[in-house]
Design an enzyme around this catalytic site. Structure first.
Site, PDB file in Angstrom:
ATOM      1  N   GLU A 151       0.796  -1.236   0.000  1.00 43.16           N
ATOM      2  CA  GLU A 151       0.000   0.000   0.000  1.00 43.16           C
ATOM      3  C   GLU A 151       0.827   1.283   0.000  1.00 43.16           C
ATOM      4  O   GLU A 151       0.532   2.229   0.729  1.00 43.16           O
ATOM      5  CB  GLU A 151      -0.967  -0.009   1.189  1.00 43.16           C
ATOM      6  N   GLU A 170      -6.114 -10.968  -1.056  1.00 43.31           N
ATOM      7  CA  GLU A 170      -6.899 -10.752   0.175  1.00 43.31           C
ATOM      8  C   GLU A 170      -8.390 -10.728  -0.147  1.00 43.31           C
ATOM      9  O   GLU A 170      -9.109  -9.822   0.243  1.00 43.31           O
ATOM     10  CB  GLU A 170      -6.474  -9.445   0.853  1.00 43.31           C
TER      11      GLU A 170
END
Length: 358
Positions: A156, A263
């Site tokens: 991220e 995820e």
């Protein structure tokens, strides 16, 4: 650390699994997708000692530590590592011949504050922070060398704000963007055989996809040892659209990168980023309409995954069943969510059958 789990007994039993409609001999997700990609799941150590352990072994052939290998939990202070939970997960995988995806080595969240500070509380220099990052990655990756086949190295790093490129984290403030390339170099040096990923969310939204692409292309052009991109796939009934998902996969594949779905969950509520309190009038029932729309969304995304067998090299669900999901507390604490293929009794949902019907 030896694992003392009665898993073999569970799997050899002739009766159906506790709380499940499956018998141990029936096919799981890993079997349906054997010719396509490994199917994994994020776990914590407690799940390995519960009825969910049998479901893990029946359905999946890869696991990811949900939290145990993040920097905060595994390296809480400068003089100490906490290996117990991570070791338990890796030992479980080794005992049952499961692949392991390591998650993750560098992130702006769940990072211990000591990393960025001198003893007097002032901010460390770039050289000191990179040395600490190197030592952390070197220690963790070497501990599991040969047992973890892939790592989410940087997590991220691209900003949420469309007008910005990289997230204005402590990593960026102190090191500039060099920390990203260096993290990959450190991980590759520690385990040259590990497959190294950049991992991010909302990658299917065109504007963010282009900023992630920009970062990945810079890394590739600089000959940084990056091998793949992880699409976190925290999706919803509303997104992604099929055309955006295909565009993302094809865009990243054009760089010669593997794509993994790292995820996966499909929330029954629209996407929200900021945490908030549950509203008084906010219901959290799993309605028949939600079940049907979720099944359709899961059917669509897995059809897309199957269309790219040379590009997509793994799909991992984020949690095992609706019994526990991180989305029960984020972004709305106390609002029950139902984002996975197995219900709160570990039984397959309508969405499961849509995923395996091909």
């Amino acid at each position: 650390m030896k694992l003392r789990l009665p898993i073999a007994a569970l799997l050899l039993a002739c009766a159906p699994l506790a709380g499940s409609q499956f018998a141990p001999t029936e096919k799981g997700l890993k079997d349906y997708y054997q010719q396509y990609f490994p199917v994994g799941v994020a776990v914590g150590p407690s799940a390995l000692k519960s009825p969910e352990a049998a479901l893990i072994l029946q359905q999946f052939n890869s696991i990811t530590p949900e939290n145990a290998m993040k920097m905060g939990p595994i390296h809480p202070d400068s003089t100490r590592y906490f290996w117990t939970d991570a070791d338990a997960i890796v030992n479980f995988a080794q005992a049952h011949k499961l692949r392991v995806r390591g998650h993750n080595l560098c992130w702006h969240e769940q990072t211990p504050k000591w990393l960025f500070k001198k003893p007097n509380g002032s901010t460390v220099s770039k050289a000191v922070l990179l040395k600490r990052l190197h030592d952390h990655i070197d220690t963790v990756v070497k501990r599991y060398k040969g047992k973890i086949y892939a790592w989410d190295v940087v997590n991220e790093a691209v900003a949420d704000n469309p007008r910005e490129f990289l997230r204005n984290s402590e990593w960026l403030k102190i090191c500039g963007e060099d920390f990203i390339a260096e993290a990959f170099r450190y991980a590759h040096a520690a385990d040259p055989k590990a497959v190294l990923f950049y991992n991010d969310y909302n990658t299917e939204r065109p504007e963010k996809m282009e900023r992630v692409y920009k970062l990945l292309k810079k890394l590739k052009d600089a000959k940084v040892p990056i091998h793949g991109v992880g699409l976190q796939a925290h999706w919803s009934l509303q997104e992604p659209a099929e055309k955006d998902l295909r565009a993302t996969i094809e865009r990243f594949a054009s760089l010669g990168l593997q794509v993994q779905i790292t995820e996966l969950d499909i929330s029954v509520y629209p996407w929200e980023k900021e945490k908030r309190a549950r509203r008084v009038d906010e219901a959290d029932a799993y309605t028949p309409e939600m079940q049907q729309r979720q099944a359709e969304q899961y059917r669509m995304v897995f059809k897309v995954f199957r269309d790219y067998p040379k590009v997509i090299t793994g799909v991992t669900f984020w949690n095992i069943s609706d019994k526990y999901t991180w989305l029960d507390t984020y972004p709305v604490a106390g609002r029950k969510n139902y984002p996975l293929l197995f219900d709160q009794q570990l039984k397959p949902k309508k969405a499961f059958y849509e995923v395996v019907k091909f």
